[in-house]
Design an enzyme around this catalytic site. Structure first.
Site, PDB file in Angstrom:
ATOM      1  N   LYS A  72     -20.951  -0.449 -35.222  1.00 16.24           N
ATOM      2  CA  LYS A  72     -22.270  -0.907 -34.798  1.00 16.24           C
ATOM      3  C   LYS A  72     -22.251  -1.776 -33.541  1.00 16.24           C
ATOM      4  CE  LYS A  72     -24.540  -0.680 -39.306  1.00 16.24           C
ATOM      5  NZ  LYS A  72     -25.410  -1.396 -40.275  1.00 16.24           N
ATOM      6  N   ASP A 108     -32.017  -1.057 -39.339  1.00 13.65           N
ATOM      7  CA  ASP A 108     -31.793  -1.778 -40.592  1.00 13.65           C
ATOM      8  C   ASP A 108     -32.949  -2.744 -40.862  1.00 13.65           C
ATOM      9  OD1 ASP A 108     -29.355  -0.579 -41.169  1.00 13.65           O
ATOM     10  OD2 ASP A 108     -28.191  -2.081 -40.102  1.00 13.65           O
ATOM     11  N   ALA A 132     -25.809 -13.735 -45.058  1.00 16.59           N
ATOM     12  CA  ALA A 132     -25.723 -13.913 -43.604  1.00 16.59           C
ATOM     13  C   ALA A 132     -24.907 -12.803 -42.958  1.00 16.59           C
ATOM     14  CB  ALA A 132     -25.107 -15.280 -43.290  1.00 16.59           C
ATOM     15  N   GLY A 134     -24.448  -8.427 -42.019  1.00 15.71           N
ATOM     16  CA  GLY A 134     -25.148  -7.524 -41.113  1.00 15.71           C
ATOM     17  C   GLY A 134     -26.582  -7.249 -41.511  1.00 15.71           C
ATOM     18  N   ALA A 135     -26.826  -7.035 -42.803  1.00 11.80           N
ATOM     19  CA  ALA A 135     -28.195  -6.767 -43.257  1.00 11.80           C
ATOM     20  C   ALA A 135     -29.083  -7.983 -43.022  1.00 11.80           C
ATOM     21  CB  ALA A 135     -28.200  -6.374 -44.731  1.00 11.80           C
ATOM     22  N   GLY A 248     -34.635  -1.849 -52.792  1.00 16.85           N
ATOM     23  CA  GLY A 248     -33.866  -1.462 -51.617  1.00 16.85           C
ATOM     24  C   GLY A 248     -34.106  -0.049 -51.157  1.00 16.85           C
TER      25      GLY A 248
END
Length: 283
Positions: A72, A108, A132, A134-135, A248
């Site tokens: 990413k 995301d 805390a 990536g999401a 989700g």
């Protein structure tokens, strides 16, 4: 020209492993539902092969591709431009080929925001977010850009959370603060939206989030990023307190909807994508 008339348009994903299968199924379900002669292909790409993979996608005229960890950040060096939120967070999970120009986006957080907006507008709202990684980074940036009043980042490691808090405070107009996770954590009065952006509950629908469940109030909207299973203990606890909940699957589906829009220009039917994911994960 005749050859192009009969071939499928291509998009896909670059991952180091085979973790793209649910996304493959979801995106291909959207293509089938809308009668598109498109294919979404998951390609296992090691870090050393990323540059060649991007060159190959350009050469073959792919309309775009998704990226998973660990690509990413590294992919940015191989793209032409970045969208606003991708530039702020320094991470790309979706590349879009616009007339030969590869633009990096991050769906995301956008997927989460789209899912949230179906229930509540975060503008002017106080938010507590657990995690805390990536999401959390993607979601925090999108919530800030959408005008959230303030964001409290609750994380067990202050060292890991500080870069996210610093990013939000320096690059957005939404103030953020760090709370090192006390056990159990009590949601402050006046909180409007609560988000679990950790991996807690992944693969174990009975794993609780370490919070004081009684601090969840009916006026709060509670969201979880976990898709497997979508019915997490955290969401069940929130429902028991009268909260409105978002699972989700909504975030993942809306990531797909946004990606399909970027690549094809059509508004994909989320119901077709949800049906495919519910067949895989339950829902």
């Amino acid at each position: 020209m005749a050859v192009r008339d009969f071939r499928s348009e291509l998009v896909g994903s670059f991952s180091e492993g085979s973790n793209g299968n649910p996304t493959v199924a979801m995106i291909e379900a959207a293509f089938r539902h809308h009668g598109l002669n498109w294919r979404y292909i998951n390609c296992e790409v090691p870090p050393a092969g990323l540059a060649d993979a991007v060159k190959g996608a350009r050469a073959m005229g792919w309309r775009g591709f998704n990226l998973s960890i660990p690509h990413k950040v590294a992919v940015i060096a191989h793209l032409d431009k970045l969208g606003e939120s991708a530039a702020i967070m320094g991470a790309v999970n979706c590349a879009v080929n616009r007339e030969g120009v590869l633009i990096g986006e991050n769906t995301d957080g956008k997927g989460f925001l789209k899912s949230l907006l179906e229930v509540v507008d975060p503008r002017g709202k106080s938010i507590v977010m657990f995690g805390a990684g990536g999401a959390a980074r993607a979601i925090g940036v999108e919530l800030a850009l959408a005008g959230a009043k303030d964001i409290t980042i609750v994380n067990r490691s202050a060292e890991r959370a500080q870069p996210l808090v610093k990013l939000l405070n320096e690059k957005t107009k939404t103030p953020a603060e760090l709370v090192v996770w006390p056990r159990p954590y009590r949601i402050p009065d006046g909180t409007d939206i609560v988000v679990n952006a950790t991996s807690i509950g992944l693969g174990n629908g009975n794993q609780p989030l370490d919070i004081d469940v009684t601090s969840l109030k009916p006026q709060m909207v509670v969201a979880d990023v976990i898709v497997d299973p979508p019915d997490t203990r955290f969401l069940r606890d929130a429902k028991s307190q009268g909260c409105t909940t978002i699972d989700g699957l909504g975030m993942l589906i809306n990531q797909g909807v946004i990606g399909v829009k970027y690549w094809t220009g059509i508004d994909a039917d989320p119901a077709a994508m949800r049906a495919e994911l519910e067949a895989i994960f339950g829902g």
